[in-house]
Design a protein around this motif. Structure first.
Motif, PDB file in Angstrom:
ATOM      1  N   LYS A 220     -12.134   1.182  11.362  1.00  0.00           N
ATOM      2  CA  LYS A 220     -12.156  -0.145  10.752  1.00  0.00           C
ATOM      3  C   LYS A 220     -11.397  -0.161   9.428  1.00  0.00           C
ATOM      4  O   LYS A 220     -11.413   0.817   8.686  1.00  0.00           O
ATOM      5  CB  LYS A 220     -13.604  -0.561  10.493  1.00  0.00           C
ATOM      6  CG  LYS A 220     -14.266  -1.211  11.686  1.00  0.00           C
ATOM      7  CD  LYS A 220     -15.644  -1.706  11.253  1.00  0.00           C
ATOM      8  CE  LYS A 220     -16.149  -2.837  12.125  1.00  0.00           C
ATOM      9  NZ  LYS A 220     -17.505  -3.249  11.687  1.00  0.00           N
ATOM     10  N   SER A 221     -10.779  -1.300   9.129  1.00  0.00           N
ATOM     11  CA  SER A 221     -10.086  -1.453   7.852  1.00  0.00           C
ATOM     12  C   SER A 221     -11.100  -1.395   6.707  1.00  0.00           C
ATOM     13  O   SER A 221     -12.259  -1.761   6.873  1.00  0.00           O
ATOM     14  CB  SER A 221      -9.391  -2.815   7.790  1.00  0.00           C
ATOM     15  OG  SER A 221      -8.466  -2.934   8.828  1.00  0.00           O
ATOM     16  N   ALA A 222     -10.598  -0.952   5.553  1.00  0.00           N
ATOM     17  CA  ALA A 222     -11.473  -0.936   4.376  1.00  0.00           C
ATOM     18  C   ALA A 222     -11.564  -2.357   3.806  1.00  0.00           C
ATOM     19  O   ALA A 222     -10.693  -3.179   4.053  1.00  0.00           O
ATOM     20  CB  ALA A 222     -10.908   0.017   3.338  1.00  0.00           C
ATOM     21  N   ASN A 223     -12.652  -2.629   3.047  1.00  0.00           N
ATOM     22  CA  ASN A 223     -12.806  -3.942   2.415  1.00  0.00           C
ATOM     23  C   ASN A 223     -12.281  -3.892   0.987  1.00  0.00           C
ATOM     24  O   ASN A 223     -12.774  -3.111   0.169  1.00  0.00           O
ATOM     25  CB  ASN A 223     -14.288  -4.331   2.368  1.00  0.00           C
ATOM     26  CG  ASN A 223     -14.812  -4.646   3.749  1.00  0.00           C
ATOM     27  OD1 ASN A 223     -14.100  -5.213   4.575  1.00  0.00           O
ATOM     28  ND2 ASN A 223     -16.055  -4.248   3.993  1.00  0.00           N
ATOM     29  N   PRO A 224     -11.324  -4.752   0.652  1.00  0.00           N
ATOM     30  CA  PRO A 224     -10.802  -4.745  -0.727  1.00  0.00           C
ATOM     31  C   PRO A 224     -11.921  -5.105  -1.713  1.00  0.00           C
ATOM     32  O   PRO A 224     -12.695  -6.028  -1.463  1.00  0.00           O
ATOM     33  CB  PRO A 224      -9.735  -5.843  -0.705  1.00  0.00           C
ATOM     34  CG  PRO A 224      -9.418  -6.066   0.732  1.00  0.00           C
ATOM     35  CD  PRO A 224     -10.641  -5.729   1.505  1.00  0.00           C
ATOM     36  N   ILE A 225     -12.031  -4.376  -2.831  1.00  0.00           N
ATOM     37  CA  ILE A 225     -13.049  -4.712  -3.837  1.00  0.00           C
ATOM     38  C   ILE A 225     -12.385  -5.055  -5.167  1.00  0.00           C
ATOM     39  O   ILE A 225     -13.038  -5.127  -6.195  1.00  0.00           O
ATOM     40  CB  ILE A 225     -14.069  -3.561  -4.011  1.00  0.00           C
ATOM     41  CG1 ILE A 225     -13.359  -2.246  -4.297  1.00  0.00           C
ATOM     42  CG2 ILE A 225     -14.974  -3.443  -2.794  1.00  0.00           C
ATOM     43  CD1 ILE A 225     -14.309  -1.127  -4.683  1.00  0.00           C
ATOM     44  N   VAL A 226     -11.076  -5.244  -5.156  1.00  0.00           N
ATOM     45  CA  VAL A 226     -10.395  -5.729  -6.362  1.00  0.00           C
ATOM     46  C   VAL A 226      -9.723  -7.046  -5.987  1.00  0.00           C
ATOM     47  O   VAL A 226      -9.507  -7.341  -4.819  1.00  0.00           O
ATOM     48  CB  VAL A 226      -9.339  -4.724  -6.872  1.00  0.00           C
ATOM     49  CG1 VAL A 226      -9.999  -3.480  -7.425  1.00  0.00           C
ATOM     50  CG2 VAL A 226      -8.351  -4.372  -5.751  1.00  0.00           C
ATOM     51  N   LYS A 227      -9.418  -7.849  -7.021  1.00  0.00           N
ATOM     52  CA  LYS A 227      -8.690  -9.088  -6.738  1.00  0.00           C
ATOM     53  C   LYS A 227      -7.531  -9.223  -7.710  1.00  0.00           C
ATOM     54  O   LYS A 227      -7.397  -8.433  -8.658  1.00  0.00           O
ATOM     55  CB  LYS A 227      -9.620 -10.289  -6.811  1.00  0.00           C
ATOM     56  CG  LYS A 227     -10.355 -10.423  -8.120  1.00  0.00           C
ATOM     57  CD  LYS A 227     -11.353 -11.556  -8.043  1.00  0.00           C
ATOM     58  CE  LYS A 227     -11.940 -11.873  -9.418  1.00  0.00           C
ATOM     59  NZ  LYS A 227     -12.620 -10.722 -10.045  1.00  0.00           N
ATOM     60  N   LYS A 228      -6.689 -10.181  -7.427  1.00  0.00           N
ATOM     61  CA  LYS A 228      -5.482 -10.375  -8.209  1.00  0.00           C
ATOM     62  C   LYS A 228      -5.807 -10.429  -9.698  1.00  0.00           C
ATOM     63  O   LYS A 228      -6.730 -11.121 -10.111  1.00  0.00           O
ATOM     64  CB  LYS A 228      -4.805 -11.684  -7.776  1.00  0.00           C
ATOM     65  CG  LYS A 228      -3.435 -11.880  -8.360  1.00  0.00           C
ATOM     66  CD  LYS A 228      -2.775 -13.117  -7.760  1.00  0.00           C
ATOM     67  CE  LYS A 228      -1.528 -13.457  -8.563  1.00  0.00           C
ATOM     68  NZ  LYS A 228      -0.842 -14.635  -8.016  1.00  0.00           N
ATOM     69  N   GLY A 229      -5.073  -9.660 -10.493  1.00  0.00           N
ATOM     70  CA  GLY A 229      -5.280  -9.684 -11.933  1.00  0.00           C
ATOM     71  C   GLY A 229      -6.175  -8.580 -12.439  1.00  0.00           C
ATOM     72  O   GLY A 229      -6.177  -8.287 -13.640  1.00  0.00           O
TER      73      GLY A 229
END
Lengths: 450, 525
Positions: free
Chosen positions: A43-52
């Motif tokens: 399974k793909s990992a879940n991003p825990i950062v966002k733009k900026g």
């Protein structure tokens, strides 16, 4: 007497001469870094950062989703520029975290601090490996912590360090074994403490005599020298394939539905084993790896030791590009046998990528395909004992039932041996990949219908 | 716009070997045999080879041109077909025969079925079979320097003893036969192909082994020497190494190839032992070719991971199961071979005496037919000594190619000598060979003739075996018979020819005269 090789296979020119004697160039990328969230099987990992967001080198930017998945680690410091679809080496678009690299490489605290790993329990070691985002670095990208958690740990009798590096041109494992031999042996020691019933074999093709020597020396110095040995094997493609390597050392063959652990084996690439050592002993997440740029038309073929996430273009420019008067005809992520051809170089280096091969001649486009002579060379070359000649026939006629059931076509690992030897130059692997995709699609449809 | 590079499925490199190289290797491998053929048969061989190759290439070229297909003559496969066909032809042929044969092979067998890789029979051999059926006489008249001679194998079949020098001739290709009859040169070519990995050995080994086994078991009166002659002669070697191995008409798996090879070998054996066709291998190969699609469909080997041995190991946690290291197939094959060998040796020993006894009885029966006054026959040391001196070569200079094979003294019921039986053979028959025994009274008059062998053009030469012809010899006291071609000679020693078979009639007269001459010389001393 130990076996020297496996059944089938072929002998492409190994082309190691271009880069084998060039020591690692440690390179810190300057440009933007791209991290697709699925660089592994599962399974793909879940991003825990966002733009900026500001990130540090070694920071988890996407978290493993479930057991068969893996963390994605930023290998540089900077700010998150985008979380968007980006092109990958496979030619697909994948959700990726793009980081504006500030070039400072500020690290997360605690990385590089040496710990006494001999006191760690097995589960602690495995959780460290998982946290470090380590996957099979040889090409497949199977999450390593999954591999290290077999159903029956007592049944593991062989840990195989894969240093065969059978793909032509690629030399980064060769360099790694020469320059980091002690790290690899220490990584092997860690694995052997996890599996006390096993013995360690470091399998190296004989076209890398310096690596064999270096590894032998390192093994002799190890406190576990009675359990770790170097296993030189005949130079033959695809020796580095998981099944080939298991077949050589143990004589076992298994089905595609089975795992190496069913054959009592765990196979890890030498660079994966080094990464395990760095993660367990130094808390170092997987951020950098060896990466070869080689080919027959380059100015300076180079073995980089660089950060994951860098773009192919940046490394290509860094090593000087094509030699004067020569032009690239084909760009391949990986080696020429199993690598993926790329339309351009604006794609990121992922965890499981280990080379860029630049060919001056596109042999596939330049040699004409003729009719099948039924000579059977493909059958003799198949390392799995499949019958590529019949498979191709069935695949072309769309007789997928025969392909799947009678000919075991789904077993094919797409190693390309059959296609390499074919005098008629037929694109067999392409037929097989298409047939496999069609069968899997049909299966999916049927499952959804239920 | 960024430049986009070519994208394709892996692998991105290819071996240097191409279809053209494969064909070129076959041509190189056939060169030793071709050159030996030209040395032995001279200019006629060169003409046949050139005509055949040129016709093959031209036919393919024209076919592609007329049907507007991609030109494929550059892959040399037509050259291979033409050359292979030429090597199976007699050297002294009218030039239109190889031209027709190659054109047939390329057009009907290869082109109309879709070209290279699509033909379902070997084109060259099918071309040869077509020629055999269409031009039977010319195709089986083998000659060297314009002298027609029986092939060594035909000589053996007609009773000539196999000697080492005859085997050596067959090996080198010195005897009569087709252009590519040099077994040694063919084997050199095969070795070249094998070393350049263009040839795997499953098929040739299976063909030769199964053929040898079949002929050894079912052939009549097999000895080591005759067995060798069967293997060296009659095209088994060229068939096994160059025709049965034609990849297009071969199964592609090892197992399939072994089955196919055995089929070819056994069919060749059947045709050789029981058939009348002059050419067992050609028919065996093209017949077996027809089974290839079935073999392809049903003989499928499992990948290693699905084979029992490895599945057992995995079930055992990847640890060797006791006793699984010995490949079962090898053991089974070994046992079968051993049992078959022992059975063969045993039955040979058991039947050896019976065979000899029966042979003697048969001979005695035929001797009585030509020497009715006799009760039994005995060997005579004086006669035998004379016989030994002449029996291996053509007898005398005035009798054509006649041979004296055996000589017996006839003994009547009271134990007195009452005549002789001389067995003669001749290679002068119009089409093949003949052998017969001649009975003589004590005074040298012929008391009868009985043919033991008469291979000849049906209807004509066979009439020599009829009493109407044979009985002309009986009861005439003479030193030599004269062949009366016109029917006008009135002397007692004149023999009327069989109408339409004067050559064979002459052969009989010559052979009888040879027997007379041998007898008078033997008695004179």
């Amino acid at each position: 007497m130990s076996r020297m090789t496996f059944k089938g296979g072929t002998h492409p020119n190994d082309q190691k001469q271009f880069a084998r004697d060039n020591a690692f160039v440690h390179y810190l990328p300057k440009g933007e870094m791209v991290f697709p969230i699925n660089q592994h099987i599962g399974k793909s990992a879940n991003p825990i950062v966002k733009k900026g967001d500001a990130v540090l080198a070694g920071q988890v930017i996407a978290e493993a989703d479930g057991f068969v998945s893996s963390n994605i680690i930023s290998s540089c410091s900077g700010t998150v520029k985008e979380v968007e679809l980006r092109q990958t080496a496979a030619g697909t678009m994948a959700m990726s975290i793009v980081i504006d690299n500030d070039g400072k490489y500020n690290q997360v605290d605690g990385i590089g601090k040496e710990t006494d790993y001999s006191k760690l329990s097995g589960s602690e070691i495995i959780s460290k490996v998982k946290a470090a985002g380590i996957v099979g670095l040889g090409g497949a990208g199977f999450p390593t912590h999954v591999k290290l958690s077999p159903k029956n740990p007592a049944g593991i009798h062989h840990i195989l360090a894969n240093g065969a590096e059978c793909e032509p041109f690629i030399t980064c494992d060769d360099r790694l074994m020469r320059e980091y031999s002690d790290d690899i042996v220490k990584g092997m020691e860690i694995l052997l403490t996890l599996f006390p019933t096993a013995e360690g074999d470091i399998v190296i093709e004989k076209n890398k005599p310096e690596a064999i020597e270096a590894m032998k020396k390192a093994c002799a110095a190890s406190p576990m020298s009675d359990k770790i040995k170097v296993y030189p094997v005949k130079t033959k493609y695809p020796q580095g394939g998981e099944r080939s390597i298991i077949s050589v050392v143990t004589g076992n063959h298994y089905k595609s539905t089975q795992l190496p652990a069913d054959a009592g084996c765990i196979v890890d690439n030498v660079s994966t084993i080094r990464a395990i050592y760095r993660a367990v002993a130094f808390n170092e997440p997987l951020m950098e790896k060896g990466f070869t740029i080689s080919g027959d038309c380059l100015k300076q073929p180079t073995n980089f030791f660089t950060r994951i996430g860098v773009s192919y273009q940046e490394l290509f420019d860094e090593c000087g590009g094509c030699a004067e008067g020569k032009e690239a005809a084909k760009l391949i992520s990986g080696g020429p046998m199993m690598g993926m051809a790329m339309a351009n170089l604006e794609v990121p280096v992922q965890k499981a990528h280990n080379a860029l091969t630049v060919l001056g001649v596109d042999e596939v486009a330049s040699v004409p395909t003729t009719a099948c002579l039924r000579c059977g060379r493909c059958n003799a070359a198949c390392p799995l004992g499949l019958i590529p000649q019949y498979m191709a026939d069935a695949a072309v006629r769309k007789d997928l039932a025969r392909y799947e059931n009678d000919l075991y076509g789904l077993e094919c690992i797409a190693c390309g041996s059959c296609t390499y030897v074919c005098p008629a130059k037929r694109p067999l692997v392409q037929y097989f990949k298409t047939a496999k995709a069609e069968i899997l699609l049909e299966r999916k449809k049927q499952q959804e219908a239920k | 716009m960024v430049k986009l590079y070519n994208v394709s499925s892996s692998p991105h490199v290819r071996d240097k070997l191409s279809t053209g190289n494969v064909m070129l290797d076959v041509i190189i491998a056939l060169m030793p045999a071709t050159i030996m053929g030209m040395i032995h048969f001279g200019l006629p061989a060169l003409i046949v080879v050139c005509a055949s190759v040129a016709s093959a290439v031209l036919t393919e070229f024209l076919f592609n041109l007329i049907t507007k297909r991609k030109q494929t003559v550059g892959d040399f496969s037509a050259v291979v077909t033409g050359l292979l066909l030429a090597l199976t032809l007699p050297a002294e042929l009218p030039v239109y025969i190889p031209i027709l044969g190659s054109a047939f092979a390329i057009f009907f067998v290869k082109c109309v079925f879709g070209g290279l890789g699509k033909n379902f029979m070997n084109p060259a051999l099918t071309g040869r079979c077509f020629l055999l059926i269409s031009f039977g006489a010319a195709m089986t008249r083998y000659s060297v320097d314009s002298v027609t001679m029986a092939t060594p194998l035909a000589n053996m079949v007609s009773g000539q003893e196999v000697t080492w020098s005859m085997l050596l001739d067959m090996y080198i290709g010195r005897g009569s036969g087709c252009i590519g009859n040099s077994v040694g040169a063919l084997l050199i070519g095969a070795a070249y192909l094998w070393m350049t990995s263009g040839l795997t050995m499953e098929v040739p080994v299976a063909v030769i082994a199964s053929f040898t086994a079949f002929v050894a078991i079912f052939g009549e009166e097999m000895t080591f020497m005759t067995l060798l002659a069967h293997i060296l002669g009659g095209g088994i070697i060229i068939g096994a190494f160059f025709f049965a191995t034609d990849p297009v008409t071969n199964p592609t798996t090892t197992k399939g190839r072994i089955i196919f090879g055995c089929l070819v070998g056994i069919l060749s054996g059947i045709f050789r032992v029981y058939g009348t066709a002059p050419d067992s291998v050609s028919y065996a190969v093209v017949t077996s070719n027809l089974f290839v699609p079935f073999i392809d469909r049903y003989v499928i080997t499992k990948p290693y991971g699905y084979r029992k041995k490895y599945m057992n190991r995995i079930a055992n946690g990847g640890v060797k199961v006791k006793g699984d290291t010995v490949p079962k197939g090898t053991v089974v094959l070994g046992v079968i071979t051993l049992v078959a060998g022992l059975a063969l040796a045993g039955s040979y020993q058991l039947t050896k005496n019976t065979i000899e006894l029966r042979k003697a009885e048969e001979a005695a029966a035929s001797y009585k037919e030509v020497c009715p006054q006799a009760d039994r026959f005995r060997k005579d040391s004086k006669l035998d000594a004379k016989l030994d001196a002449v029996k291996d070569a053509v007898y005398g200079t005035d009798f054509g190619k006649s041979y004296i094979r055996e000589a017996w003294v006839a003994v009547d019921a009271s134990g007195k000598d009452c005549g002789y039986v001389i067995c003669v053979a001749s290679n002068d028959a119009f089409d093949g060979s003949m052998a017969f025994s001649v009975g003589f009274g004590n005074d040298g008059t012929v008391s009868g003739i009985s043919f033991t062998e008469l291979h000849d053009t049906a209807g004509m030469g066979l009439l020599c075996g009829e009493p109407k012809f044979k009985d002309q010899f009986v009861g005439v006291k003479t030193d030599a018979y004269v062949l009366d071609k016109t029917g006008e000679l009135k002397d007692a020693n004149a023999i009327d020819t069989v109408t339409g078979a004067s050559i064979s009639s002459g052969a009989v007269v010559n052979a009888v005269n040879a027997a007379l001459d041998f007898l008078s010389k033997s008695k004179g001393e």
